[in-house]
Design a protein around this motif. Sequence first.
Motif, PDB file in Angstrom:
ATOM      1  N   VAL A   1      32.947  -4.349  -4.596  1.00 13.91           N
ATOM      2  CA  VAL A   1      33.594  -4.948  -3.431  1.00 13.91           C
ATOM      3  C   VAL A   1      32.592  -5.807  -2.655  1.00 13.91           C
ATOM      4  CG1 VAL A   1      34.691  -4.471  -1.211  1.00 13.91           C
ATOM      5  CG2 VAL A   1      35.328  -3.136  -3.230  1.00 13.91           C
ATOM      6  N   VAL A   2      31.378  -5.285  -2.485  1.00 11.42           N
ATOM      7  CA  VAL A   2      30.329  -6.049  -1.792  1.00 11.42           C
ATOM      8  C   VAL A   2      29.988  -7.314  -2.576  1.00 11.42           C
ATOM      9  CG1 VAL A   2      27.882  -6.047  -1.154  1.00 11.42           C
ATOM     10  CG2 VAL A   2      29.324  -4.092  -0.579  1.00 11.42           C
ATOM     11  N   ALA A   3      29.838  -7.191  -3.893  1.00  9.32           N
ATOM     12  CA  ALA A   3      29.484  -8.344  -4.726  1.00  9.32           C
ATOM     13  C   ALA A   3      30.562  -9.417  -4.665  1.00  9.32           C
ATOM     14  CB  ALA A   3      29.258  -7.906  -6.165  1.00  9.32           C
TER      15      ALA A   3
ATOM     16  N   ILE B   1      23.638 -14.933  -0.721  1.00 10.38           N
ATOM     17  CA  ILE B   1      24.038 -14.339  -2.002  1.00 10.38           C
ATOM     18  C   ILE B   1      22.919 -13.472  -2.555  1.00 10.38           C
ATOM     19  CG2 ILE B   1      24.584 -14.898  -4.417  1.00 10.38           C
ATOM     20  CD1 ILE B   1      26.290 -17.158  -3.428  1.00 10.38           C
ATOM     21  N   GLY B   2      21.664 -13.862  -2.293  1.00 10.91           N
ATOM     22  CA  GLY B   2      20.552 -13.004  -2.694  1.00 10.91           C
ATOM     23  C   GLY B   2      20.625 -11.655  -2.003  1.00 10.91           C
TER      24      GLY B   2
ATOM     25  N   VAL C   1      21.942 -10.472 -10.101  1.00 11.69           N
ATOM     26  CA  VAL C   1      23.317 -10.647  -9.618  1.00 11.69           C
ATOM     27  C   VAL C   1      23.448 -12.008  -8.925  1.00 11.69           C
ATOM     28  CG1 VAL C   1      25.064  -9.812  -7.995  1.00 11.69           C
ATOM     29  CG2 VAL C   1      23.772  -8.186  -9.393  1.00 11.69           C
ATOM     30  N   ALA C   2      22.490 -12.335  -8.074  1.00  7.08           N
ATOM     31  CA  ALA C   2      22.510 -13.624  -7.380  1.00  7.08           C
ATOM     32  C   ALA C   2      22.396 -14.774  -8.375  1.00  7.08           C
ATOM     33  CB  ALA C   2      21.369 -13.685  -6.376  1.00  7.08           C
ATOM     34  N   GLY C   3      21.550 -14.619  -9.385  1.00  4.62           N
ATOM     35  CA  GLY C   3      21.394 -15.655 -10.397  1.00  4.62           C
ATOM     36  C   GLY C   3      22.670 -15.884 -11.174  1.00  4.62           C
ATOM     37  N   ALA C   4      23.379 -14.798 -11.496  1.00  2.50           N
ATOM     38  CA  ALA C   4      24.645 -14.927 -12.218  1.00  2.50           C
ATOM     39  C   ALA C   4      25.695 -15.616 -11.367  1.00  2.50           C
ATOM     40  CB  ALA C   4      25.134 -13.540 -12.649  1.00  2.50           C
TER      41      ALA C   4
ATOM     42  N   GLY D   1      27.511 -10.294 -13.235  1.00  2.00           N
ATOM     43  CA  GLY D   1      26.113  -9.912 -13.124  1.00  2.00           C
ATOM     44  C   GLY D   1      25.948  -8.459 -12.728  1.00  2.00           C
ATOM     45  N   LEU D   2      26.769  -8.004 -11.780  1.00  2.00           N
ATOM     46  CA  LEU D   2      26.696  -6.607 -11.338  1.00  2.00           C
ATOM     47  C   LEU D   2      27.092  -5.656 -12.459  1.00  2.00           C
ATOM     48  CD1 LEU D   2      26.257  -4.562  -9.061  1.00  2.00           C
ATOM     49  CD2 LEU D   2      28.678  -4.851  -8.466  1.00  2.00           C
TER      50      LEU D   2
END
Length: 270
Positions: free
Chosen positions: A71-73, A117-118, A146-149, A220-221
């Motif tokens: 949910v956070v992502a 996003i990072g 995750v941020a990179g994706a 990513g997550l």
Amino acid sequence: MSRRTLVAALVAAAAAGGLSVARRALPAETRGPWERTNHAGASVTLLEGPVYAVAAAAGNLAGGAPAAPGVVAALGSAAFGALDDLAGSSDSKGLKGHLGALARGEVTTGAVKIVGIGATGLVATALADRGRGRGVLATLVGGAAVAGAANLANLLDLRPGRALKVTVLAGVPALLPPGAGGAATAAAAVGAAAGTLPDDLRGRSMLGDTGANAAGAMVGLALVERTGLRGRLVALAVTAGLTVLSERVSFSKVIDDTPVLRRLDRWGRA
């Protein structure tokens, strides 16, 4: 596919389909700020982005605990993407452009999005790692991955259906084995992609930064949830390498020049 992942996928797909219908009934003054012109000169809406993010979050919640990381992502990365969609300027583009502006003392919405996003990736990873005995370094690397994706998915949202197809192709392997870490997160990402894909392929709507960042962050997550430090380092290296490469090479040109990729990229378009 386990019951949990199946529920996550079905709820996400149903929510995306339902919200896609509902957004068409929104008043013109609400739709207006989200209207854009795509690569073919046609008018499209970026409201697909919020639809995707909310649907993915709903699927993650339906898939059962722990739902908080997904949910956070989804919603966190979407919120920072929306900032760039609605208030961003075209003066600075790409990672290099935003960081260059920041070096000159100019704070662009893109730079805020990169930092935001990072932070979102780090919080989502920390929640996923809670109680699992992951080290601090693994969590930091996971957050960066995750941020990179999220950023990489945004770089692919240049043609109808492209980013969503990549989301499905990258997310499906994370569904196996059933019940593995990250499976529900991947299922929610894939389900939301399936629900939003028809309008995207027809050129009626686009993910925009809002949806593309959410889709990439979810995939990513899902990978981060099932890997340790080594796997996260590989994921970070791949996403970072492709991001740097995108500053020099046109992904669209590479796809168009490669027959297999070209056919896959154009499949289903109106």
